[in-house]
Structures are given as structure tokens and as C-alpha cells.
Design an enzyme around this catalytic site. Sequence first.
Site, short mmCIF file in Angstrom:
data_model
loop_
_atom_site.label_atom_id
_atom_site.label_comp_id
_atom_site.label_asym_id
_atom_site.label_seq_id
_atom_site.Cartn_x
_atom_site.Cartn_y
_atom_site.Cartn_z
N HIS A 134 0.85 -1.19 0.00
CA HIS A 134 0.00 0.00 0.00
C HIS A 134 0.88 1.24 0.00
CE1 HIS A 134 -3.96 -1.76 0.21
NE2 HIS A 134 -3.56 -2.60 1.16
N ASP A 164 0.06 6.65 -3.95
CA ASP A 164 -1.15 6.29 -4.69
C ASP A 164 -1.50 7.33 -5.75
OD1 ASP A 164 -1.54 3.98 -3.31
OD2 ASP A 164 -3.24 4.67 -2.13
#
Length: 420
Positions: A134, A164
Amino acid sequence: MSRRSAAAIPAMALSGLRVLELAGLAPAPLCGMILADFGACVVRVDRAPRSTVAVDVQGRGKRSLALDLKRPPGAAALRRLCGGADVLIEPFRHGVMEKLGLGPEVLMHENPRLIYARLTGFGQTGKYAKSAGHDINYVALSGVLSKLGRKSENPYAPVNLLADFAGGGVLCAMGILIALYERTKSGKGQIIDASMVEGIAYISSFLWKTQSLGFWNRPRGENLLDSGAPFYETYRTSDGKFMAVGAIEPQFYEQLLKGLGLNSDELPEQLSFSDWPEMKKKFASIFAKKTQTEWCRIFDGTDACVTPVLSFDDAASHQHNKQRSSFIKNDREEISPRPAPLLSRTPAVPSLKRDPFIGEHTEEILLEYGFTKNEIAQLYSDKEFSPPARGLFAERGDEGSLFPVSPLSCSSKRSSFVPG
């Protein structure tokens, strides 16, 4: 404002560009939304739905097609779609698309002009290429996380913005546009290996290139730009809100001191590192005596580089942002940022309609891409996708159609984008 109609508004910069975005979380949806905001016809390819509600909250301006890519008819349908597309955005770990028979060697053989964008955390090669991760993991591996945090505290990740979205979705969109421009000269597509680790590392180039200048010689949280300096910090106000201070240059620092009621002649030198902790305490005690609004009255209109730390609600209603129309409302009164940057002739005109439900435009899209009614019926029988529940779109007055037709259609924009 209705969903975009080519007859109603001038063509946007990416009008006519046909993009297929395989459904994912966070980075890929932002990449697709950026392209859609600037006029591209973006189709989100969703998995055959268990429900019609998508977890993608960045579906603005997109349409949705539902396919089960794990079954041969679904994979074959995507191959046909890619034959008529300019861009494919895929967010899966290395090797997933190859197992489905949908790797770049297959799809680009059938459509040599296809831009095949592979957006992953660790990239297509290397030790971690097939590993889960992540944002925090990607920022950590890039080296950037080691720079983030206050003195004597653990490094901390500033929510999931850096890898991200900045290093992932935004840089992938940039890579797509670069590849499209190159295609105008070569006539050929190419593969984009967009690694979020490398994306955030690239964005942090300033940090790397200023190491020799002494910017980061001190421990984390004690340097000029990482909360070490009293003049590059946030301070709590008497009403529990905060002010942000960025008075780096001497002339701006003087205005900061003036607004705080301080005299530079009675204070240590601005860059006296040893005095920074005490100066932060002094500034903090002064800021704590007035409300955020009172400090805004003092510093607005000056070059002290002092601004309020705004909540989302306050940011949308702030005078400066309202004057620039920096935030927009959709037809459900939900507020979000206006697409940026602002182009003078062909600005983005974002859709103000709700995000699409999973599979909402399946039949419409397949027809656009050359599927016949019989072929679509065969896909129905193979259960490659499920129609939305009847009545789901009653608010739009089209519940009688199995797959309601959206006014946002690729057909009117196909010829607008001529990328070589």
C-alpha cells in the site's frame, strides 16, 4: 450541468480519446478520472457485480462495463474492446494480465497503436514485483518516508496521497500523454511501467538533489522544511484551529515578525539552529492568543506567507477559492476539487452527474465497439455480466431500459482525437 455533450460545449483537449480502465482502487481510478475530466471517453471495466454500487469514488465522467475476465468469453470481449481503444489502464500485480491471456504481447499485437499503461506499486520487475503493498510501503521503499516526521518521533505517512495519487495516478496519466504524443510521430503504442515507488521517488527529486546543499544535514524534524524551523511550521490558535507559516526568505520573515508584534533586533538570527526550539515556543505562545480569523485579518494582504489551515468545508467556501471556482458541486450537492490545471482554450468540463453504477452502460459500450445484438445476447447467456436491477435508474426516467443509454457517448467524439 448535464453529462458532457459535444454539441453543448467546445471540444476538450482529450476529446475523442478512447480509454479502457480496468477497475481498481485509488491510483488507477484517479488516472482515468484525470483523462475523463479533460475530455477522454473513459470506460471503467468492472468485474461482474455482486451489487451495482462501485467502490471507486473517482468515477466522474466515466461509463461502466461489467465483464468477468476470468472466463474466456469475458477475456475475449476485452481483447475486442482493446482493438478499438487508444489506452488501456491496468492496475494488477505483475503477471495477472498474462495469466488471463491479456498481456501486452497479445493486445498490442492486435492493436499496435495501443498505449498499455501498467500501474502498480513496485513495478513490473524486481524483487517485490509480485508482492502486495500500500501507499505507506511504496513511500517507505522510495526513501521519502524517512524524511517525514517530527523530531524524536517515528516517520509518518501523510495519508495515502504521495504514492497512490502523486507518484501513481498523476504520473501514470503523464506517462500516457507522453506516449500519445510520441505516437503522433511513430504511429506506434508502447507499454508504460508506472511504479509508484519510482513515481514518488521521481517527485522527490528536489530532496535528493538538495542533500549536498545542507538542507537535510540535521536529524529528521530539525531541518528547514521538515518542521524544524519556527518559520516553517503550523501553530494552534485560541479557537483550536491552526495557521500555517512559511516565511523562509528574510523579507518575508520580517513581515511575519511584524505581524506577531516582534522586533528582529531583539531576537536571534533567523537561521540560528540552536535557537529554533525556543523561537517555536515563542511563536506558539503568541499565535495561541488570537483566533484564526483574527490572524487572517493581520496577515491577509501581506507577504508574510501565513495562511489558515482550512478544513475541507472551509476550503470550499474560502473567498480566494470561490473567486476561482476551485471547487465544484455535482447534482447530489457533493463537493470536490475542480480539475487542474486550468487551460485557457480547452479547459476541463467535468461531469456533474453521479458516478456510474457497475455495468450501467454495458450494452451501450459494446454496441459502440462493434458488438452485435446477438453477440451481446450470447454474453448475457454466458453470464459474463449482470444487468442492473430494474428500477435502479428510475430517478432518471429510464427504468424501462435494461442498460440505460447515457448522454456521455464516445460516438460523437471519436474523430476529435487524431494522435498520429
